[in-house]
Design a protein around this motif. Structure first.
Motif, PDB file in Angstrom:
ATOM      1  N   ARG A   1     -25.780  22.104 -11.563  1.00 24.03           N
ATOM      2  CA  ARG A   1     -24.854  23.149 -10.964  1.00 24.03           C
ATOM      3  C   ARG A   1     -25.299  24.349 -12.117  1.00 24.03           C
ATOM      4  N   ASP A   2     -24.584  24.675 -11.737  1.00 26.41           N
ATOM      5  CA  ASP A   2     -25.025  26.521 -12.661  1.00 26.41           C
ATOM      6  C   ASP A   2     -23.483  27.378 -12.613  1.00 26.41           C
ATOM      7  N   ASP A   3     -22.367  26.741 -12.400  1.00 30.13           N
ATOM      8  CA  ASP A   3     -21.376  27.303 -12.695  1.00 30.13           C
ATOM      9  C   ASP A   3     -20.683  27.175 -14.045  1.00 30.13           C
ATOM     10  N   ALA A   4     -19.852  28.273 -14.901  1.00 31.05           N
ATOM     11  CA  ALA A   4     -20.186  28.113 -16.464  1.00 31.05           C
ATOM     12  C   ALA A   4     -18.549  25.900 -16.640  1.00 31.05           C
ATOM     13  N   ALA A   5     -19.105  25.845 -18.047  1.00 31.08           N
ATOM     14  CA  ALA A   5     -18.603  24.511 -18.021  1.00 31.08           C
ATOM     15  C   ALA A   5     -18.253  24.196 -19.247  1.00 31.08           C
ATOM     16  N   ASN A   6     -17.427  23.466 -20.059  1.00 32.20           N
ATOM     17  CA  ASN A   6     -17.562  23.527 -21.486  1.00 32.20           C
ATOM     18  C   ASN A   6     -18.901  21.927 -21.781  1.00 32.20           C
TER      19      ASN A   6
ATOM     20  N   VAL B   1       0.839  -1.156   0.037  1.00 34.85           N
ATOM     21  CA  VAL B   1       0.344   0.062  -0.131  1.00 34.85           C
ATOM     22  C   VAL B   1       0.699   0.864  -0.107  1.00 34.85           C
ATOM     23  N   TRP B   2       2.105   1.217   0.473  1.00 37.66           N
ATOM     24  CA  TRP B   2       2.673   2.205   0.675  1.00 37.66           C
ATOM     25  C   TRP B   2       3.559   2.315  -0.516  1.00 37.66           C
ATOM     26  N   ASP B   3       4.494   1.175  -1.167  1.00 34.61           N
ATOM     27  CA  ASP B   3       4.551   1.758  -2.979  1.00 34.61           C
ATOM     28  C   ASP B   3       3.796   1.829  -3.057  1.00 34.61           C
ATOM     29  N   ALA B   4       2.202   1.814  -3.160  1.00 32.02           N
ATOM     30  CA  ALA B   4       1.444   2.005  -4.364  1.00 32.02           C
ATOM     31  C   ALA B   4       1.093   4.060  -4.143  1.00 32.02           C
ATOM     32  N   SER B   5       1.273   4.398  -2.704  1.00 35.67           N
ATOM     33  CA  SER B   5       0.897   5.614  -2.324  1.00 35.67           C
ATOM     34  C   SER B   5       2.082   6.911  -3.229  1.00 35.67           C
ATOM     35  N   ILE B   6       3.563   5.957  -3.224  1.00 35.52           N
ATOM     36  CA  ILE B   6       4.570   6.943  -3.848  1.00 35.52           C
ATOM     37  C   ILE B   6       3.756   7.480  -5.334  1.00 35.52           C
ATOM     38  N   VAL B   7       3.502   6.368  -5.807  1.00 36.01           N
ATOM     39  CA  VAL B   7       3.167   6.935  -7.328  1.00 36.01           C
ATOM     40  C   VAL B   7       1.363   7.050  -7.616  1.00 36.01           C
ATOM     41  N   ALA B   8       1.054   6.439  -6.548  1.00 38.51           N
ATOM     42  CA  ALA B   8      -0.928   6.999  -6.786  1.00 38.51           C
ATOM     43  C   ALA B   8      -1.199   8.559  -6.184  1.00 38.51           C
ATOM     44  N   ILE B   9      -0.185   8.961  -5.143  1.00 38.79           N
ATOM     45  CA  ILE B   9      -0.922  10.192  -5.047  1.00 38.79           C
ATOM     46  C   ILE B   9      -0.096  11.613  -5.689  1.00 38.79           C
ATOM     47  N   PRO B  10       1.174  10.991  -6.276  1.00 33.07           N
ATOM     48  CA  PRO B  10       1.475  12.566  -7.536  1.00 33.07           C
ATOM     49  C   PRO B  10       0.734  12.254  -8.878  1.00 33.07           C
ATOM     50  N   ALA B  11       0.725  10.930  -9.493  1.00 32.89           N
ATOM     51  CA  ALA B  11       0.048  10.295 -10.568  1.00 32.89           C
ATOM     52  C   ALA B  11      -1.295  11.067 -10.058  1.00 32.89           C
ATOM     53  N   GLY B  12      -2.350  11.527  -8.824  1.00 37.32           N
ATOM     54  CA  GLY B  12      -3.450  11.238  -8.989  1.00 37.32           C
ATOM     55  C   GLY B  12      -3.901  13.170  -8.778  1.00 37.32           C
ATOM     56  N   ILE B  13      -2.560  13.836  -8.776  1.00 36.33           N
ATOM     57  CA  ILE B  13      -3.027  14.887  -7.987  1.00 36.33           C
ATOM     58  C   ILE B  13      -2.485  15.684  -9.578  1.00 36.33           C
ATOM     59  N   ILE B  14      -1.444  14.643 -10.816  1.00 35.00           N
ATOM     60  CA  ILE B  14      -1.498  15.655 -12.158  1.00 35.00           C
ATOM     61  C   ILE B  14      -2.484  15.501 -12.465  1.00 35.00           C
ATOM     62  N   GLY B  15      -3.140  14.130 -12.092  1.00 35.21           N
ATOM     63  CA  GLY B  15      -3.976  13.234 -13.927  1.00 35.21           C
ATOM     64  C   GLY B  15      -5.628  14.537 -12.799  1.00 35.21           C
ATOM     65  N   GLY B  16      -5.657  14.638 -11.687  1.00 37.31           N
ATOM     66  CA  GLY B  16      -6.812  15.469 -11.974  1.00 37.31           C
ATOM     67  C   GLY B  16      -6.680  16.666 -11.732  1.00 37.31           C
ATOM     68  N   ARG B  17      -5.472  17.046 -12.007  1.00 33.33           N
ATOM     69  CA  ARG B  17      -5.870  18.803 -13.076  1.00 33.33           C
ATOM     70  C   ARG B  17      -5.462  18.844 -14.523  1.00 33.33           C
ATOM     71  N   ALA B  18      -4.714  18.108 -14.289  1.00 33.95           N
ATOM     72  CA  ALA B  18      -5.316  17.945 -15.765  1.00 33.95           C
ATOM     73  C   ALA B  18      -6.742  17.975 -16.693  1.00 33.95           C
ATOM     74  N   TYR B  19      -7.306  17.273 -15.781  1.00 28.61           N
ATOM     75  CA  TYR B  19      -8.701  16.770 -16.327  1.00 28.61           C
ATOM     76  C   TYR B  19      -9.392  18.174 -16.263  1.00 28.61           C
ATOM     77  N   HIS B  20      -8.551  18.533 -14.689  1.00 28.36           N
ATOM     78  CA  HIS B  20      -9.951  20.039 -14.696  1.00 28.36           C
ATOM     79  C   HIS B  20      -9.239  21.453 -16.455  1.00 28.36           C
ATOM     80  N   VAL B  21      -7.951  20.802 -16.085  1.00 23.38           N
ATOM     81  CA  VAL B  21      -7.772  21.921 -16.779  1.00 23.38           C
ATOM     82  C   VAL B  21      -7.997  21.576 -18.717  1.00 23.38           C
ATOM     83  N   ILE B  22      -7.982  20.261 -19.076  1.00 20.54           N
ATOM     84  CA  ILE B  22      -9.115  20.153 -19.984  1.00 20.54           C
ATOM     85  C   ILE B  22     -10.298  20.588 -20.305  1.00 20.54           C
ATOM     86  N   THR B  23     -10.904  19.863 -19.099  1.00 20.29           N
ATOM     87  CA  THR B  23     -12.730  20.435 -19.266  1.00 20.29           C
ATOM     88  C   THR B  23     -13.057  21.506 -19.206  1.00 20.29           C
ATOM     89  N   ASP B  24     -12.480  22.451 -18.640  1.00 27.10           N
ATOM     90  CA  ASP B  24     -12.305  23.910 -18.549  1.00 27.10           C
ATOM     91  C   ASP B  24     -11.273  24.588 -18.409  1.00 27.10           C
TER      92      ASP B  24
END
Length: 302
Positions: A242-247, A56-79
Motif C-alpha cells: 500500500r502507498d496511501d497515507a496512513a497513521n 442466524v437471523w437473530d445474530a444478524s440483527i445485532v451483528a450487522i449494525p454492530a459490524g458497520i459501527i465497529g468498522g467505521r469506528a476502526y477506520h476513523v480511529i486509524t485514519d
C-alpha cells in the motif's frame, strides 16, 4: 505494422449512479451482496452442525449494525487525520456511503455483539463462530469490489501488465470528485490493484477453511480462529504494497502492526484449542429440550 495490447486494468468510470435524485452506490451494493451471501452460507452451515437457523437471523440483527459501527469506528480511529484538524469536517465520520470500513473493527464489534446475544440466550458461541467464518471471508472478497469502484485502497505505482489505471473524476460542475464523480478519461496513475490481490487471497482462504475443516474435523472455534490468522497473514503482505497515507506506530502502518499482532495471537490460540467437532447437542443444547417438550406433548394427546 504494430499492434498495441492494452493490458492495464481500467477503473470503473464512476461508482455512483442516480435514479432521479436517489444515488445508487456500488460500494453499498457490494457490502449488501456480501452480507446476503454470508447469511445464506451461514444458515446452511449452522443447520448442518445442528444449530437452529433462526439463531442466524437473530445474530444478524445485532451483528450487522454492530459490524458497520465497529468498522467505521476502526477506520476513523486509524485514519483520524482525514476527519480531525484544520480544514477537516469531522461530521464526515458519519458519511458511511463515502467508504471507509475497517474489517478488523467490524469483526471485533460484531463478534462482541453476538457474544452478548448468545450469552443472554445461553447458546454456545464457538459452533456459530465456526459456521460463520467462511461466510465472513467470502463477504470480504465481495466487498473489495466496492473499493474498486471507489478507486481506493490501491497500491504503489507500477508498470506490471496488470496495473490498475486510476482515473481523474469530476462532478457536474467540473470539480474533482474521486468518489461520486465521473471519469474524464485522464489517467492519474497506474498502481498495484491491491483490492484484487486481497480479493483473490480472501477467496483462497474461503476454500482453505472449508478444506481444513473437513480434513482435520475442526470445531470448538478453531475454524474462526484459523480465519483470523489466515486473513491477518494476507493483510500483512497487502500493507507492504500500500502507498496511501496512513497513521504509523513505531514507524509502521497501523494496519500492518495490528495484522501482525492478530496473526501471532491467533496462531498461538489455535495451537492450544480443543480438537474435534461438537455434537449437535453441544451446538444448541436447547434443541434437545425442544424435542423432549414435543414428545411430552404427543404423549398427552388423546
Amino acid at each position: 505494422m504494430t499492434t498495441q495490447i492494452l493490458a492495464n486494468i481500467p477503473s470503473p468510470p464512476q461508482g455512483v449512479w442516480y435514479i432521479g435524485p436517489v444515488p445508487i452506490r456500488a460500494y453499498a451494493l457490494c457490502i449488501i451482496t456480501g452480507i446476503i451471501v454470508a447469511m445464506a452460507l451461514t444458515i446452511r452451515r449452522y443447520r448442518a452442525r445442528g444449530g437452529n437457523p433462526d439463531t442466524v437471523w437473530d445474530a444478524s440483527i445485532v451483528a450487522i449494525p454492530a459490524g458497520i459501527i465497529g468498522g467505521r469506528a476502526y477506520h476513523v480511529i486509524t485514519d483520524y487525520d482525514s476527519y480531525f484538524g484544520p480544514g477537516k469536517d469531522w461530521k464526515q465520520i458519519f458519511n458511511f456511503s463515502a467508504g471507509g470500513l475497517g474489517i478488523m473493527g467490524a469483526v471485533a464489534l460484531g463478534t462482541l455483539a453476538v457474544w452478548a446475544l448468545f450469552k443472554y440466550k445461553r447458546i454456545p458461541l464457538l459452533p456459530f463462530a465456526d459456521a460463520v467464518a467462511p461466510g465472513i471471508i467470502l463477504a470480504q472478497a465481495i466487498g473489495r469490489l466496492g473499493n474498486y469502484f471507489n478507486q481506493e485502497l490501491y497500491g504503489r505505482p507500477t508498470d506490471v501488465p496488470w496495473a490498475l489505471d486510476i482515473y481523474y473524476r469530476v462532478d457536474e460542475t467540473g470539480a474533482y470528485a474521486p468518489l461520486t464523480g465521473r471519469s474524464t478519461g485522464e489517467i492519474i496513475a497506474s498502481v498495484h490493484p491491491t483490492f484484487l490481490y486481497e480479493m483473490i487471497w480472501n477467496i483462497a482462504v474461503f476454500f482453505f477453511l472449508l478444506w481444513a475443516e473437513k480434513k482435520f474435523r475442526l470445531g470448538h472455534g478453531r475454524v474462526f480462529v484459523l480465519y483470523i490468522a489466515s486473513y491477518a497473514l494476507g493483510r500483512i503482505f497487502m500493507e507492504f504494497m500500500r502507498d496511501d497515507a496512513a497513521n504509523l506506530i513505531f514507524g509502521l502502518r497501523v494496519n500492518l502492526v495490528v495484522s501482525t499482532v492478530l496473526f501471532i495471537v491467533a496462531a498461538i490460540v489455535f495451537s492450544r484449542m480443543k480438537s474435534g467437532q461438537e455434537t449437535p447437542e453441544e451446538v444448541d443444547p436447547r434443541s434437545g429440550d425442544a424435542e423432549e417438550e414435543l414428545d411430552a406433548h404427543k404423549h398427552k394427546m388423546p
